[in-house]
Design a protein around this motif. Structure first.
Motif, mmCIF file in Angstrom:
data_model
loop_
_atom_site.group_PDB
_atom_site.id
_atom_site.type_symbol
_atom_site.label_atom_id
_atom_site.label_comp_id
_atom_site.label_asym_id
_atom_site.label_seq_id
_atom_site.Cartn_x
_atom_site.Cartn_y
_atom_site.Cartn_z
ATOM 1 N N ASN A 171 0.809 -1.220 0.000
ATOM 2 C CA ASN A 171 0.000 0.000 0.000
ATOM 3 C C ASN A 171 0.839 1.266 0.000
ATOM 4 O OD1 ASN A 171 -1.617 -2.179 1.794
ATOM 5 N ND2 ASN A 171 -3.042 -0.978 0.551
ATOM 6 N N GLU A 172 2.091 1.158 0.440
ATOM 7 C CA GLU A 172 2.902 2.364 0.618
ATOM 8 C C GLU A 172 4.035 2.479 -0.394
ATOM 9 O OE1 GLU A 172 4.138 2.150 4.653
ATOM 10 O OE2 GLU A 172 2.101 2.411 5.457
ATOM 11 N N ARG A 173 4.141 1.536 -1.317
ATOM 12 C CA ARG A 173 5.167 1.610 -2.352
ATOM 13 C C ARG A 173 4.673 0.858 -3.575
ATOM 14 N NH1 ARG A 173 6.378 -2.153 1.399
ATOM 15 N NH2 ARG A 173 7.320 -4.153 0.805
ATOM 16 N N PRO A 174 5.279 1.094 -4.744
ATOM 17 C CA PRO A 174 4.774 0.466 -5.964
ATOM 18 C C PRO A 174 4.916 -1.059 -5.925
ATOM 19 C CG PRO A 174 6.222 2.321 -6.474
ATOM 20 C CD PRO A 174 6.366 2.056 -5.007
ATOM 21 N N PRO A 197 6.216 -4.365 -7.292
ATOM 22 C CA PRO A 197 7.402 -4.613 -8.106
ATOM 23 C C PRO A 197 7.057 -5.085 -9.509
ATOM 24 C CG PRO A 197 7.586 -5.659 -5.951
ATOM 25 C CD PRO A 197 6.171 -5.209 -6.094
ATOM 26 N N ALA A 198 7.820 -4.621 -10.470
ATOM 27 C CA ALA A 198 7.671 -5.100 -11.841
ATOM 28 C C ALA A 198 8.517 -6.353 -12.035
ATOM 29 C CB ALA A 198 8.108 -4.011 -12.815
ATOM 30 N N PRO A 199 8.088 -7.291 -12.866
ATOM 31 C CA PRO A 199 8.911 -8.479 -13.158
ATOM 32 C C PRO A 199 10.317 -8.075 -13.584
ATOM 33 C CG PRO A 199 6.720 -8.749 -14.077
ATOM 34 C CD PRO A 199 6.792 -7.341 -13.568
ATOM 35 N N GLY A 200 11.296 -8.778 -13.003
ATOM 36 C CA GLY A 200 12.692 -8.502 -13.316
ATOM 37 C C GLY A 200 13.336 -7.452 -12.439
ATOM 38 N N SER A 201 12.551 -6.742 -11.626
ATOM 39 C CA SER A 201 13.101 -5.688 -10.777
ATOM 40 C C SER A 201 13.694 -6.272 -9.503
ATOM 41 C CB SER A 201 12.006 -4.684 -10.413
ATOM 42 O OG SER A 201 11.035 -5.308 -9.568
ATOM 43 N N SER A 202 14.448 -5.448 -8.779
ATOM 44 C CA SER A 202 15.007 -5.909 -7.510
ATOM 45 C C SER A 202 13.895 -6.200 -6.505
ATOM 46 C CB SER A 202 15.979 -4.863 -6.945
ATOM 47 O OG SER A 202 15.307 -3.636 -6.706
ATOM 48 N N GLY A 203 12.818 -5.414 -6.564
ATOM 49 C CA GLY A 203 11.692 -5.670 -5.678
ATOM 50 C C GLY A 203 11.035 -7.015 -5.958
ATOM 51 N N MET A 204 10.963 -7.392 -7.229
ATOM 52 C CA MET A 204 10.395 -8.692 -7.578
ATOM 53 C C MET A 204 11.299 -9.803 -7.064
ATOM 54 S SD MET A 204 7.670 -9.734 -9.337
ATOM 55 C CE MET A 204 7.184 -11.272 -8.560
ATOM 56 N N LYS A 205 12.605 -9.604 -7.167
ATOM 57 C CA LYS A 205 13.537 -10.610 -6.649
ATOM 58 C C LYS A 205 13.366 -10.785 -5.137
ATOM 59 C CE LYS A 205 16.952 -9.816 -10.300
ATOM 60 N NZ LYS A 205 18.287 -9.254 -10.651
ATOM 61 N N THR A 206 13.103 -9.679 -4.434
ATOM 62 C CA THR A 206 12.858 -9.759 -2.990
ATOM 63 C C THR A 206 11.591 -10.547 -2.699
ATOM 64 O OG1 THR A 206 13.988 -7.650 -2.582
ATOM 65 C CG2 THR A 206 12.422 -8.409 -0.910
ATOM 66 N N ALA A 207 10.526 -10.266 -3.460
ATOM 67 C CA ALA A 207 9.266 -10.985 -3.244
ATOM 68 C C ALA A 207 9.441 -12.482 -3.494
ATOM 69 C CB ALA A 207 8.187 -10.413 -4.154
ATOM 70 N N LEU A 208 10.180 -12.840 -4.534
ATOM 71 C CA LEU A 208 10.404 -14.259 -4.843
ATOM 72 C C LEU A 208 11.298 -14.908 -3.789
ATOM 73 C CD1 LEU A 208 10.882 -14.064 -8.726
ATOM 74 C CD2 LEU A 208 8.824 -14.678 -7.445
ATOM 75 N N ALA A 209 12.258 -14.141 -3.267
ATOM 76 C CA ALA A 209 13.117 -14.688 -2.208
ATOM 77 C C ALA A 209 12.298 -14.963 -0.947
ATOM 78 C CB ALA A 209 14.257 -13.710 -1.909
ATOM 79 N N ARG A 210 11.337 -14.103 -0.656
ATOM 80 C CA ARG A 210 10.458 -14.354 0.492
ATOM 81 C C ARG A 210 9.635 -15.623 0.281
ATOM 82 N NH1 ARG A 210 8.669 -8.000 1.376
ATOM 83 N NH2 ARG A 210 10.397 -7.470 2.772
ATOM 84 N N LEU A 211 9.129 -15.792 -0.926
ATOM 85 C CA LEU A 211 8.419 -17.030 -1.237
ATOM 86 C C LEU A 211 9.315 -18.239 -0.989
ATOM 87 C CD1 LEU A 211 6.383 -16.536 -4.549
ATOM 88 C CD2 LEU A 211 5.499 -17.166 -2.309
ATOM 89 N N ASP A 212 10.569 -18.121 -1.379
ATOM 90 C CA ASP A 212 11.484 -19.259 -1.231
ATOM 91 C C ASP A 212 11.783 -19.590 0.220
ATOM 92 O OD1 ASP A 212 11.663 -19.753 -3.939
ATOM 93 O OD2 ASP A 212 13.406 -18.454 -4.233
ATOM 94 N N CYS A 256 -2.591 -2.835 -2.357
ATOM 95 C CA CYS A 256 -1.640 -2.095 -3.183
ATOM 96 C C CYS A 256 -2.214 -0.707 -3.431
ATOM 97 C CB CYS A 256 -1.367 -2.819 -4.504
ATOM 98 S SG CYS A 256 -2.774 -2.864 -5.632
ATOM 99 N N ARG A 257 -1.426 0.157 -4.010
ATOM 100 C CA ARG A 257 -1.875 1.516 -4.287
ATOM 101 C C ARG A 257 -2.929 1.510 -5.401
ATOM 102 N NH1 ARG A 257 3.065 4.789 -6.106
ATOM 103 N NH2 ARG A 257 2.858 3.198 -7.726
ATOM 104 N N PRO A 258 -3.900 2.405 -5.367
ATOM 105 C CA PRO A 258 -4.896 2.455 -6.441
ATOM 106 C C PRO A 258 -4.271 2.537 -7.833
ATOM 107 C CG PRO A 258 -5.615 3.823 -4.620
ATOM 108 C CD PRO A 258 -4.229 3.346 -4.272
ATOM 109 N N ALA A 259 -3.143 3.232 -7.944
ATOM 110 C CA ALA A 259 -2.506 3.383 -9.256
ATOM 111 C C ALA A 259 -1.977 2.063 -9.804
ATOM 112 C CB ALA A 259 -1.363 4.396 -9.159
ATOM 113 N N ASP A 260 -1.791 1.069 -8.947
ATOM 114 C CA ASP A 260 -1.204 -0.204 -9.375
ATOM 115 C C ASP A 260 -2.251 -1.281 -9.654
ATOM 116 O OD1 ASP A 260 1.288 0.900 -9.096
ATOM 117 O OD2 ASP A 260 1.667 0.050 -7.113
ATOM 118 N N ARG A 261 -3.541 -0.951 -9.553
ATOM 119 C CA ARG A 261 -4.591 -1.970 -9.629
ATOM 120 C C ARG A 261 -5.014 -2.269 -11.066
ATOM 121 N NH1 ARG A 261 -7.877 0.571 -4.437
ATOM 122 N NH2 ARG A 261 -6.199 0.121 -2.933
#
Length: 318
Positions: A37-40, A42-57, A80-85
């Protein structure tokens, strides 16, 4: 999912409780909640996406094959933010789903069924968007996904039908749906500013002139006896006329022939009780057990909302 990265997942109380319940023969469902809700998102391939996948792991090896149902997401369109929906949300959760499916396939953990979840506000025109349609299209086209979760929190009992009319035609013949949360909490909220019923005020003079939210706040400040809580609810027409809701809603879900699991809130908790006021969402009126608003019984069990107990018991017997 942001609780990963510290204490080992298998040592966290919630996960230990879930796995212990399954060992005792209970069916178990775990939803993976990704709050952005407070940040975008993550887009596929981004560092944020890698963090999300690492948490899954961190989570998947602990729960895959050890819980009956794993829900990929909790309330993604609200978390998530309204802009990301839009497409950004779909791309994020589709990549998460593929990652979970790949992990399950590698472990041959087919005993854990996978669902995508959960959709909200489908009874409102604004709740149905190209993104929710893409969500259901992905569910239907992905063989490893067993179905979709819905959370029909409603302002009127008939609202759940609109969820079902939207979701069920989109599923494959072999797919089912979950309702891991459902309630009339938005209806209750509409009445928090009402005057307390005249019958209740006549019996309990201390509440004369109060609003519904003030009576609930009084119960939180000094829990009522079971009899007084029962009277407060039964003498509130906006609540009492829906006292068969739980039973009726479960029967409607089951009548589709497509229900896998319906789950209902068991107990009030501290978050429901904190800072209660006229603008609060009164989740505590949904709960079967009411340790924050009702004194314990003589047998030591917590107080309860007896409007729901018969319906809940009959659902178990069914």
């Amino acid at each position: 999912m942001r609780d990963t990265g510290g204490t080992a997942v298998g040592d966290q109380p919630q996960i230990k409780t879930l796995l212990a319940a399954r060992e005792r023969g209970y069916g178990t469902v775990l939803s993976l909640k990704f709050p952005y809700n407070e940040r975008p998102l993550p887009a596929p391939g981004s560092s944020g996406m890698k963090t999300a996948l690492a948490r899954l792991d961190e989570v998947l090896p602990v729960v895959m094959g050890k819980t009956d149902i794993l829900v990929i997401g909790n309330e993604p369109f609200l978390e998530c933010r309204p802009a990301d929906r839009g497409d950004r949300l779909n791309a994020f959760y589709e990549q998460l789903a593929r990652h979970v499916i790949d992990h399950r396939d590698r472990r041959s953990a087919t005993g854990t069924r996978l669902y995508m979840g959960a959709l909200n506000h489908l009874d409102r025109p604004g709740g149905r968007t190209p993104a929710t349609r893409r969500w259901l299209d992905f569910v239907r086209k992905t063989p490893a996904i067993a179905g979709v979760d819905i959370h029909p929190h409603l302002s009127a009992p008939g609202g759940a039908r609109r969820y079902l009319e939207y979701v069920l035609p989109a599923l494959r013949d072999d797919q089912t749906f979950l309702a891991t949360e459902f309630s009339l909490v938005l209806l209750w909220k509409e009445h928090l500013g009402d005057p307390v019923s005249a019958k209740f005020a006549a019996r309990y003079e201390e509440h004369r002139g109060q609003r519904v939210w003030q009576v609930i706040k009084a119960a939180l400040d000094g829990p009522f006896t079971q009899q007084k809580w029962d009277r407060f609810l039964s003498m509130s027409p906006w609540f009492d006329r829906h006292r068969t809701y739980l039973r009726d809603q479960v029967e409607q879900f089951r009548g589709t022939g497509k229900l896998a699991v319906a789950a209902y809130g068991v107990s009030q908790d501290a978050d429901m009780a904190s800072g209660f006021g006229v603008d609060s969402t009164p989740w505590l009126l949904n709960s079967l057990f009411c340790p924050y608003t009702v004194l314990p019984g003589k047998e030591g069990l917590p107080g309860r909302n007896r409007a729901w107990t018969d319906g809940f018991r009959s659902a178990q017997q069914r």
